[in-house]
Design a protein around this motif. Sequence first.
Motif, PDB file in Angstrom:
ATOM      1  N   ILE B  48     -12.917  11.588  -0.055  1.00  0.00           N
ATOM      2  CA  ILE B  48     -13.400  10.320   0.521  1.00  0.00           C
ATOM      3  C   ILE B  48     -12.897   9.137  -0.314  1.00  0.00           C
ATOM      4  CG2 ILE B  48     -15.469   8.926   1.005  1.00  0.00           C
ATOM      5  CD1 ILE B  48     -16.915  11.627   1.596  1.00  0.00           C
ATOM      6  N   THR B  49     -13.117   9.205  -1.633  1.00  0.00           N
ATOM      7  CA  THR B  49     -12.741   8.064  -2.480  1.00  0.00           C
ATOM      8  C   THR B  49     -11.221   7.885  -2.527  1.00  0.00           C
ATOM      9  OG1 THR B  49     -12.906   9.503  -4.410  1.00  0.00           O
ATOM     10  CG2 THR B  49     -14.794   8.107  -3.948  1.00  0.00           C
ATOM     11  N   ALA B  50     -10.481   9.013  -2.504  1.00  0.00           N
ATOM     12  CA  ALA B  50      -9.017   8.904  -2.534  1.00  0.00           C
ATOM     13  C   ALA B  50      -8.488   8.291  -1.239  1.00  0.00           C
ATOM     14  CB  ALA B  50      -8.386  10.266  -2.773  1.00  0.00           C
ATOM     15  N   SER B  51      -9.179   8.564  -0.114  1.00  0.00           N
ATOM     16  CA  SER B  51      -8.782   7.929   1.148  1.00  0.00           C
ATOM     17  C   SER B  51      -8.952   6.421   1.046  1.00  0.00           C
ATOM     18  CB  SER B  51      -9.639   8.444   2.309  1.00  0.00           C
ATOM     19  OG  SER B  51      -9.534   9.831   2.381  1.00  0.00           O
ATOM     20  N   LEU B  52     -10.058   5.985   0.410  1.00  0.00           N
ATOM     21  CA  LEU B  52     -10.282   4.549   0.216  1.00  0.00           C
ATOM     22  C   LEU B  52      -9.207   3.961  -0.703  1.00  0.00           C
ATOM     23  CD1 LEU B  52     -14.165   4.606  -0.237  1.00  0.00           C
ATOM     24  CD2 LEU B  52     -12.926   3.702   1.719  1.00  0.00           C
ATOM     25  N   GLN B  53      -8.866   4.723  -1.751  1.00  0.00           N
ATOM     26  CA  GLN B  53      -7.815   4.260  -2.665  1.00  0.00           C
ATOM     27  C   GLN B  53      -6.496   4.118  -1.915  1.00  0.00           C
ATOM     28  OE1 GLN B  53      -8.350   7.466  -5.525  1.00  0.00           O
ATOM     29  NE2 GLN B  53      -8.880   5.989  -7.108  1.00  0.00           N
ATOM     30  N   SER B  54      -6.219   5.106  -1.052  1.00  0.00           N
ATOM     31  CA  SER B  54      -4.989   5.089  -0.269  1.00  0.00           C
ATOM     32  C   SER B  54      -4.972   3.877   0.671  1.00  0.00           C
ATOM     33  CB  SER B  54      -4.899   6.395   0.527  1.00  0.00           C
ATOM     34  OG  SER B  54      -3.725   6.444   1.244  1.00  0.00           O
ATOM     35  N   GLY B  55      -6.128   3.605   1.297  1.00  0.00           N
ATOM     36  CA  GLY B  55      -6.262   2.455   2.200  1.00  0.00           C
ATOM     37  C   GLY B  55      -6.015   1.151   1.464  1.00  0.00           C
ATOM     38  N   LEU B  56      -6.623   1.021   0.283  1.00  0.00           N
ATOM     39  CA  LEU B  56      -6.465  -0.199  -0.518  1.00  0.00           C
ATOM     40  C   LEU B  56      -5.006  -0.377  -0.940  1.00  0.00           C
ATOM     41  CD1 LEU B  56      -8.233  -2.492  -1.753  1.00  0.00           C
ATOM     42  CD2 LEU B  56      -8.191  -1.205  -3.854  1.00  0.00           C
ATOM     43  N   ASN B  57      -4.373   0.751  -1.225  1.00  0.00           N
ATOM     44  CA  ASN B  57      -2.964   0.734  -1.611  1.00  0.00           C
ATOM     45  C   ASN B  57      -2.101   0.206  -0.461  1.00  0.00           C
ATOM     46  OD1 ASN B  57      -0.785   1.218  -3.244  1.00  0.00           O
ATOM     47  ND2 ASN B  57      -0.586   3.339  -2.624  1.00  0.00           N
ATOM     48  N   THR B  58      -2.440   0.624   0.774  1.00  0.00           N
ATOM     49  CA  THR B  58      -1.718   0.144   1.955  1.00  0.00           C
ATOM     50  C   THR B  58      -1.923  -1.357   2.132  1.00  0.00           C
ATOM     51  OG1 THR B  58      -2.226   2.290   2.918  1.00  0.00           O
ATOM     52  CG2 THR B  58      -1.314   0.659   4.400  1.00  0.00           C
ATOM     53  N   VAL B  59      -3.195  -1.802   1.943  1.00  0.00           N
ATOM     54  CA  VAL B  59      -3.501  -3.236   2.065  1.00  0.00           C
ATOM     55  C   VAL B  59      -2.676  -4.021   1.039  1.00  0.00           C
ATOM     56  CG1 VAL B  59      -5.329  -4.969   1.748  1.00  0.00           C
ATOM     57  CG2 VAL B  59      -5.818  -2.861   2.992  1.00  0.00           C
ATOM     58  N   ARG B  60      -2.667  -3.519  -0.197  1.00  0.00           N
ATOM     59  CA  ARG B  60      -1.904  -4.188  -1.265  1.00  0.00           C
ATOM     60  C   ARG B  60      -0.427  -4.300  -0.878  1.00  0.00           C
ATOM     61  NH1 ARG B  60       1.808  -2.637  -4.465  1.00  0.00           N
ATOM     62  NH2 ARG B  60       1.648  -0.557  -3.593  1.00  0.00           N
ATOM     63  N   SER B  61       0.100  -3.206  -0.344  1.00  0.00           N
ATOM     64  CA  SER B  61       1.502  -3.172   0.050  1.00  0.00           C
ATOM     65  C   SER B  61       1.774  -4.207   1.150  1.00  0.00           C
ATOM     66  CB  SER B  61       1.803  -1.756   0.519  1.00  0.00           C
ATOM     67  OG  SER B  61       3.071  -1.673   0.991  1.00  0.00           O
ATOM     68  N   ASN B  62       0.844  -4.297   2.128  1.00  0.00           N
ATOM     69  CA  ASN B  62       1.001  -5.256   3.224  1.00  0.00           C
ATOM     70  C   ASN B  62       0.920  -6.697   2.724  1.00  0.00           C
ATOM     71  OD1 ASN B  62       1.368  -3.282   5.088  1.00  0.00           O
ATOM     72  ND2 ASN B  62      -0.770  -3.188   5.710  1.00  0.00           N
ATOM     73  N   ILE B  63      -0.039  -6.945   1.792  1.00  0.00           N
ATOM     74  CA  ILE B  63      -0.176  -8.296   1.229  1.00  0.00           C
ATOM     75  C   ILE B  63       1.120  -8.678   0.510  1.00  0.00           C
ATOM     76  CG2 ILE B  63      -1.376  -9.676  -0.554  1.00  0.00           C
ATOM     77  CD1 ILE B  63      -3.930  -8.109   0.195  1.00  0.00           C
ATOM     78  N   HIS B  64       1.636  -7.725  -0.230  1.00  0.00           N
ATOM     79  CA  HIS B  64       2.877  -7.951  -0.975  1.00  0.00           C
ATOM     80  C   HIS B  64       4.008  -8.314  -0.028  1.00  0.00           C
ATOM     81  CE1 HIS B  64       6.325  -6.733  -3.565  1.00  0.00           C
ATOM     82  NE2 HIS B  64       5.588  -7.397  -4.431  1.00  0.00           N
ATOM     83  N   GLN B  65       4.098  -7.546   1.048  1.00  0.00           N
ATOM     84  CA  GLN B  65       5.137  -7.815   2.061  1.00  0.00           C
ATOM     85  C   GLN B  65       4.920  -9.174   2.714  1.00  0.00           C
ATOM     86  OE1 GLN B  65       5.722  -4.800   5.003  1.00  0.00           O
ATOM     87  NE2 GLN B  65       6.241  -3.249   3.495  1.00  0.00           N
ATOM     88  N   GLY B  66       3.658  -9.465   3.058  1.00  0.00           N
ATOM     89  CA  GLY B  66       3.309 -10.738   3.688  1.00  0.00           C
ATOM     90  C   GLY B  66       3.651 -11.907   2.793  1.00  0.00           C
ATOM     91  N   PHE B  67       3.350 -11.776   1.516  1.00  0.00           N
ATOM     92  CA  PHE B  67       3.633 -12.829   0.546  1.00  0.00           C
ATOM     93  C   PHE B  67       5.143 -13.056   0.444  1.00  0.00           C
ATOM     94  CE2 PHE B  67       4.097 -14.366  -3.903  1.00  0.00           C
ATOM     95  CZ  PHE B  67       3.339 -15.533  -3.765  1.00  0.00           C
ATOM     96  N   ASP B  68       5.886 -11.959   0.424  1.00  0.00           N
ATOM     97  CA  ASP B  68       7.348 -12.073   0.378  1.00  0.00           C
ATOM     98  C   ASP B  68       7.879 -12.789   1.622  1.00  0.00           C
ATOM     99  OD1 ASP B  68       7.503 -10.916  -2.022  1.00  0.00           O
ATOM    100  OD2 ASP B  68       8.260  -8.976  -1.357  1.00  0.00           O
ATOM    101  N   ASN B  69       7.291 -12.428   2.761  1.00  0.00           N
ATOM    102  CA  ASN B  69       7.694 -13.070   4.019  1.00  0.00           C
ATOM    103  C   ASN B  69       7.431 -14.564   3.968  1.00  0.00           C
ATOM    104  OD1 ASN B  69       8.503 -10.707   5.110  1.00  0.00           O
ATOM    105  ND2 ASN B  69       6.620 -10.332   6.256  1.00  0.00           N
ATOM    106  N   TYR B  70       6.255 -14.915   3.421  1.00  0.00           N
ATOM    107  CA  TYR B  70       5.894 -16.329   3.319  1.00  0.00           C
ATOM    108  C   TYR B  70       6.911 -17.076   2.459  1.00  0.00           C
ATOM    109  CZ  TYR B  70       3.404 -20.519   1.882  1.00  0.00           C
ATOM    110  OH  TYR B  70       3.081 -21.801   1.602  1.00  0.00           O
ATOM    111  N   LEU B  71       7.259 -16.484   1.342  1.00  0.00           N
ATOM    112  CA  LEU B  71       8.230 -17.114   0.437  1.00  0.00           C
ATOM    113  C   LEU B  71       9.592 -17.272   1.105  1.00  0.00           C
ATOM    114  CD1 LEU B  71       7.509 -15.514  -3.048  1.00  0.00           C
ATOM    115  CD2 LEU B  71       6.980 -17.826  -2.282  1.00  0.00           C
ATOM    116  N   LEU B  72       9.923 -16.287   1.945  1.00  0.00           N
ATOM    117  CA  LEU B  72      11.217 -16.350   2.626  1.00  0.00           C
ATOM    118  C   LEU B  72      11.260 -17.504   3.631  1.00  0.00           C
ATOM    119  CD1 LEU B  72      12.045 -12.602   3.384  1.00  0.00           C
ATOM    120  CD2 LEU B  72      13.438 -14.161   2.058  1.00  0.00           C
TER     121      LEU B  72
END
Lengths: 176, 294
Positions: B48-72
């Motif tokens: 259960i907790t690892a699924s949450l960690q995995s989810g948070l990791n995906t969110v982080r990855s998306n934020i990172h991508q979104g931020f890069d897009n914004y900068l572009l």
Amino acid sequence: MKIPLNKIIRPFLITLIFLIILEIISSSFVPFLGLTHFYIPFNLVILFYLAIRLETSFTAVLVFIIQYFHSFFTIENWAIGTFIGILICKVVAKFRDLIQISSYPLTVLVVQIYLISWYLANSLFIYFQSGGKTIFFGRFFTTFLEGILASLISYHLFSLLDKIWFAGKEKELGGV
Amino acid sequence: MVDLEIVEKNRLKLAIDILFLSISLYGVSNWSPKNEIISPFKSVMINITASLQSGLNTVRSNIHQGFDNYLLNVNSSKENFHLKKKISLLENDLFEKEEIGKENDRLRTLMNYEKDSLESKIIAKVVSWNSSSEFRVLRINKGAKHGITIQSPVVTSNGLVGYIYRLTNNFSDVLTIEDSNNHVDGQLERTRGQGVLEGTADGKIIFKYIPKSEPVIVHDLVITSGLGNTYPKGIRVGTVSKIEKDSYGVTQLIEIKPSVSFDKLEEVIVLKMPEDKKKELEELSKANQGEEAI
């Protein structure tokens, strides 16, 4: 504060959920910012809070549950943490009236001393168990830095825990 | 009456303390630094907790991508708003495709990882790190369900990562070679000298038991020797970064720089040993233990 068992369960469950959220953030978000070897020991800060705020016969049970839940996120042996935790919580409880966490600087100082004591006790335990001398000194600097960060945020963490444990009640120990 | 109540409470407190101190001491004596067999409850909770960690990791990855897009996109002209929007959309698509391309490149590199051994490979993503700086452990998103077993070796195209320490159905914890509980039987590729690689408490890897007479030089490559039944032979571990020879003693102190950059790990390969080879190794190990006992 003296709390009967039936009044412990609900706030303790919320505290556990709070711990899980903090552990998830520190283990899956912070490392990918490049800090793979740096963690704030939230479990220890929460244990300190419980030791100083609660007067209950079930401290050992609470220590065990906190350490067991912490072990979902680490391969750290819950048993060592429980053993040291029970002993340190006993000491903290003995000096409860002397320990002040009413102001920010005092809280930082007290939590830092507590975390260093925990580190020394843990290293000593591992040293007697396996004879690993490097464990005693090798991590001191990292642990010290982690402890500083933990103690800096502990005042605010305690405020949040006060809201969980003493919501709508008068705080007894001149709380934060 | 009140005194009696206090005495009763103190007795109860003492009894609970002694009980839990005993339980924890029993737990300490049963703990193994080599691997951990977990209870069904712990397995469910880790899933259960690892699924949450995995989810948070995906969110982080998306934020990172979104931020890069914004900068572009932030420098585009306001006058060409509609055009910019169109370009932005195209750029977003392009960026996503580039990311997919990069991921594909990484995965292709991983898949091309060639070893002459018979192991099949399972590719996994790193979900989180150990929640204590005392240990160097990472969590991956593949578990027993995907065919992973305890002590399976974990590698990347660059070299050795560690082995599977703890296992649930969907996630596994990898004890990396940087951890002080992990001992790797290593070998110098150039001189064939053998020793043991061990992580230290301050995050370094040292190569132990290499005799002073061994002509080791800085940048010498260290590979796994295949002894110890955990890691296959010939996997790159790292290069020699520091050599210290004391005037006393028979061995030299060698520090290793790992081939794998642990701070930047995103995907790993778990080597799955074929059943017959695993049984063969187990039998060999038992036979060795028997010989030692004799």
